[in-house]
Write a protein that holds these residues in place. Structure first.
Motif, PDB file in Angstrom:
ATOM      1  N   ALA A 152       0.722  15.509  -6.600  1.00  0.00           N
ATOM      2  CA  ALA A 152      -0.934  15.743  -7.017  1.00  0.00           C
ATOM      3  C   ALA A 152      -1.259  16.875  -8.135  1.00  0.00           C
ATOM      4  CB  ALA A 152      -1.500  16.085  -5.626  1.00  0.00           C
ATOM      5  N   ALA A 153      -0.405  17.860  -8.109  1.00  0.00           N
ATOM      6  CA  ALA A 153      -0.558  19.076  -8.859  1.00  0.00           C
ATOM      7  C   ALA A 153      -0.521  18.762 -10.322  1.00  0.00           C
ATOM      8  CB  ALA A 153       0.484  20.146  -8.501  1.00  0.00           C
ATOM      9  N   LEU A 154       0.133  17.539 -10.690  1.00  0.00           N
ATOM     10  CA  LEU A 154      -0.077  17.035 -12.122  1.00  0.00           C
ATOM     11  C   LEU A 154      -1.416  16.331 -12.552  1.00  0.00           C
ATOM     12  CD1 LEU A 154       3.943  15.766 -12.039  1.00  0.00           C
ATOM     13  CD2 LEU A 154       3.013  17.945 -12.931  1.00  0.00           C
ATOM     14  N   GLY A 155      -1.852  16.008 -11.479  1.00  0.00           N
ATOM     15  CA  GLY A 155      -3.330  15.194 -11.503  1.00  0.00           C
ATOM     16  C   GLY A 155      -2.887  13.853 -11.265  1.00  0.00           C
ATOM     17  N   MET A 156      -3.363  13.126 -10.142  1.00  0.00           N
ATOM     18  CA  MET A 156      -3.055  11.711  -9.911  1.00  0.00           C
ATOM     19  C   MET A 156      -4.292  11.057  -9.283  1.00  0.00           C
ATOM     20  SD  MET A 156      -0.546  11.587  -6.822  1.00  0.00           S
ATOM     21  CE  MET A 156      -0.844  12.384  -5.176  1.00  0.00           C
ATOM     22  N   ASP A 157      -4.478   9.732  -9.646  1.00  0.00           N
ATOM     23  CA  ASP A 157      -5.523   8.942  -9.073  1.00  0.00           C
ATOM     24  C   ASP A 157      -5.061   8.133  -7.829  1.00  0.00           C
ATOM     25  OD1 ASP A 157      -7.618   9.912 -11.222  1.00  0.00           O
ATOM     26  OD2 ASP A 157      -6.247   8.673 -12.454  1.00  0.00           O
ATOM     27  N   ALA A 158      -3.597   7.983  -8.022  1.00  0.00           N
ATOM     28  CA  ALA A 158      -3.098   6.985  -6.974  1.00  0.00           C
ATOM     29  C   ALA A 158      -1.554   7.401  -6.716  1.00  0.00           C
ATOM     30  CB  ALA A 158      -3.075   5.479  -7.450  1.00  0.00           C
ATOM     31  N   TYR A 159      -1.210   7.136  -5.754  1.00  0.00           N
ATOM     32  CA  TYR A 159       0.160   7.448  -5.286  1.00  0.00           C
ATOM     33  C   TYR A 159       0.927   6.266  -5.373  1.00  0.00           C
ATOM     34  CZ  TYR A 159       3.804  10.204  -2.785  1.00  0.00           C
ATOM     35  OH  TYR A 159       5.173  10.915  -2.065  1.00  0.00           O
ATOM     36  N   VAL A 160       1.955   5.662  -5.849  1.00  0.00           N
ATOM     37  CA  VAL A 160       2.625   4.464  -6.036  1.00  0.00           C
ATOM     38  C   VAL A 160       3.917   4.709  -5.468  1.00  0.00           C
ATOM     39  CG1 VAL A 160       3.026   2.756  -7.682  1.00  0.00           C
ATOM     40  CG2 VAL A 160       0.898   3.738  -7.750  1.00  0.00           C
ATOM     41  N   ALA A 161       4.514   3.796  -4.580  1.00  0.00           N
ATOM     42  CA  ALA A 161       5.753   3.872  -4.118  1.00  0.00           C
ATOM     43  C   ALA A 161       6.644   2.679  -3.842  1.00  0.00           C
ATOM     44  CB  ALA A 161       5.908   4.798  -2.918  1.00  0.00           C
ATOM     45  N   GLY A 162       7.822   2.914  -4.092  1.00  0.00           N
ATOM     46  CA  GLY A 162       8.778   1.637  -3.697  1.00  0.00           C
ATOM     47  C   GLY A 162       9.465   2.043  -2.455  1.00  0.00           C
ATOM     48  N   VAL A 163       9.552   1.507  -1.360  1.00  0.00           N
ATOM     49  CA  VAL A 163      10.247   1.876  -0.388  1.00  0.00           C
ATOM     50  C   VAL A 163      11.174   0.790   0.429  1.00  0.00           C
ATOM     51  CG1 VAL A 163       8.282   3.467   0.331  1.00  0.00           C
ATOM     52  CG2 VAL A 163       8.594   1.392   1.483  1.00  0.00           C
ATOM     53  N   LEU A 164      11.894   1.206   1.299  1.00  0.00           N
ATOM     54  CA  LEU A 164      12.825   0.494   2.239  1.00  0.00           C
ATOM     55  C   LEU A 164      12.648   1.069   3.734  1.00  0.00           C
ATOM     56  CD1 LEU A 164      14.871  -1.664   3.140  1.00  0.00           C
ATOM     57  CD2 LEU A 164      16.619  -0.214   2.381  1.00  0.00           C
ATOM     58  N   GLU A 165      12.217   0.262   4.487  1.00  0.00           N
ATOM     59  CA  GLU A 165      12.180   0.681   5.967  1.00  0.00           C
ATOM     60  C   GLU A 165      12.699  -0.619   6.783  1.00  0.00           C
ATOM     61  OE1 GLU A 165      11.480   3.591   7.193  1.00  0.00           O
ATOM     62  OE2 GLU A 165      10.339   4.428   5.663  1.00  0.00           O
ATOM     63  N   SER A 166      13.136  -0.218   7.981  1.00  0.00           N
ATOM     64  CA  SER A 166      13.626  -1.231   8.961  1.00  0.00           C
ATOM     65  C   SER A 166      12.471  -1.925   9.895  1.00  0.00           C
ATOM     66  CB  SER A 166      14.739  -0.825   9.906  1.00  0.00           C
ATOM     67  OG  SER A 166      13.716   0.166  10.945  1.00  0.00           O
ATOM     68  N   ALA A 167      12.680  -3.008  10.157  1.00  0.00           N
ATOM     69  CA  ALA A 167      11.646  -3.737  10.939  1.00  0.00           C
ATOM     70  C   ALA A 167      11.127  -2.757  12.012  1.00  0.00           C
ATOM     71  CB  ALA A 167      11.935  -5.204  11.327  1.00  0.00           C
ATOM     72  N   ASP A 168      12.069  -2.079  12.503  1.00  0.00           N
ATOM     73  CA  ASP A 168      11.545  -1.205  13.675  1.00  0.00           C
ATOM     74  C   ASP A 168      10.631  -0.003  13.492  1.00  0.00           C
ATOM     75  OD1 ASP A 168      13.102  -2.715  15.464  1.00  0.00           O
ATOM     76  OD2 ASP A 168      14.917  -1.443  15.246  1.00  0.00           O
ATOM     77  N   ASP A 169      10.723   0.327  12.116  1.00  0.00           N
ATOM     78  CA  ASP A 169      10.062   1.392  11.441  1.00  0.00           C
ATOM     79  C   ASP A 169       8.937   0.903  10.559  1.00  0.00           C
ATOM     80  OD1 ASP A 169      11.456   3.417  12.647  1.00  0.00           O
ATOM     81  OD2 ASP A 169      12.676   3.405  11.202  1.00  0.00           O
ATOM     82  N   ALA A 170       8.290  -0.367  11.045  1.00  0.00           N
ATOM     83  CA  ALA A 170       7.394  -1.060   9.887  1.00  0.00           C
ATOM     84  C   ALA A 170       6.095  -0.144   9.783  1.00  0.00           C
ATOM     85  CB  ALA A 170       6.940  -2.287  10.618  1.00  0.00           C
ATOM     86  N   ALA A 171       5.591   0.813  10.920  1.00  0.00           N
ATOM     87  CA  ALA A 171       4.415   1.297  10.984  1.00  0.00           C
ATOM     88  C   ALA A 171       4.683   2.639  10.048  1.00  0.00           C
ATOM     89  CB  ALA A 171       4.022   1.933  12.337  1.00  0.00           C
ATOM     90  N   VAL A 172       5.805   3.151   9.648  1.00  0.00           N
ATOM     91  CA  VAL A 172       6.285   4.359   8.835  1.00  0.00           C
ATOM     92  C   VAL A 172       5.141   4.341   7.313  1.00  0.00           C
ATOM     93  CG1 VAL A 172       7.780   5.707   7.644  1.00  0.00           C
ATOM     94  CG2 VAL A 172       8.165   4.709  10.170  1.00  0.00           C
ATOM     95  N   PRO A 173       5.225   3.227   6.590  1.00  0.00           N
ATOM     96  CA  PRO A 173       4.659   3.369   5.414  1.00  0.00           C
ATOM     97  C   PRO A 173       3.185   3.450   5.480  1.00  0.00           C
ATOM     98  CG  PRO A 173       6.277   1.745   5.242  1.00  0.00           C
ATOM     99  CD  PRO A 173       6.266   2.076   6.655  1.00  0.00           C
ATOM    100  N   GLY A 174       2.573   2.918   6.593  1.00  0.00           N
ATOM    101  CA  GLY A 174       1.079   2.962   6.678  1.00  0.00           C
ATOM    102  C   GLY A 174       0.562   4.394   7.020  1.00  0.00           C
TER     103      GLY A 174
END
Length: 234
Positions: A152-174
């Motif tokens: 954010a210190a660089l100046g951003m309008d959106a935070y864009v990510a590619g991730v991998l989570e197990s089904a048991d951790d499905a709530a983590v990205p949100g």
């Protein structure tokens, strides 16, 4: 005044270690996404296979994605292992458009067995697209508040990510998306791996989504492979 930006987050099926086959699937996804920016999960070109060979930016197997981006007028943010001139290997995000391929970002916060193969990236990164500044992140980066703050210190309008989570951790990205939105008042877009892949991820979470700067999920895919969520950033 900048125009609204249509962004898509995708979770295509992945054939382990088969970059050529996965590139063809990525290309089809770009064509169907109807988005200016299409975000793919962590290591989407190889699967979460920590012994996968590094992918070069001039690899001819990536040509189908370049061609699809040229046809669709899209930028694809794709996950792959890469290597630098000093033979250090990284988990990276490639930026692919109709002109070719560049390494846009290298994952900074490694987890699990990753440090045994990969080096951490040295700095955060922001990519500008049509006047929108997109802060880039890969998986565990999103769990480190310092990463979002430094980006954010660089100046951003959106935070864009590619991730991998197990089904048991499905709530983590949100949970992480809402935190970043609350802390930095930015849109958040997360492409989350679906299906099965290496590293013990027999059932990845999927659920790729896009959250407003107020932390409201306005588009979200289900848990199955092949899903795409899209939204217009304004």
């Amino acid at each position: 005044m900048r125009e609204p930006l249509i962004i898509g987050v995708a979770q295509p099926p992945c054939v382990p270690l088969d970059v050529a086959a996965n590139a063809v699937t990525h290309a089809a996804t770009v064509r169907s996404a109807r988005a200016r920016v299409v975000v793919f999960p962590e290591l989407s070109l190889t699967g979460y296979e920590l012994d996968a060979p590094a992918v070069q930016v001039d690899d001819p197997r990536l040509r189908p994605i370049v061609e699809a981006c040229a046809e669709a007028g899209s930028l694809a943010l794709v996950g792959a292992p890469v290597q630098d001139d000093a033979a250090r290997t990284y988990i990276a995000m490639l930026a692919i458009d109709g002109t070719g391929v560049t390494v846009a970002y290298r994952k900074m916060w490694l987890g699990g067995a990753e440090p045994g193969r990969f080096s951490p990236g040295g700095m955060p990164a922001v990519l500008e697209v049509d006047g929108w500044r997109l802060g880039l992140a890969i998986c565990k980066d999103t769990g480190a508040p310092q990463h979002a703050s430094d980006t954010a210190a660089l100046g951003m309008d959106a935070y864009v990510a590619g991730v991998l989570e197990s089904a048991d951790d499905a709530a983590v990205p949100g949970e992480r998306a809402r935190r970043v939105a609350a802390d930095h008042h930015v849109w958040v877009a997360i492409a989350s791996f679906a299906g099965s892949t290496g590293g013990g991820y027999d059932r990845a979470a999927g659920g790729s989504g896009i959250w407003t700067s107020e932390g409201v999920a306005i588009a979200q895919a289900g848990p199955r492979t092949g899903g795409i969520a899209r939204a217009t950033l304004t």
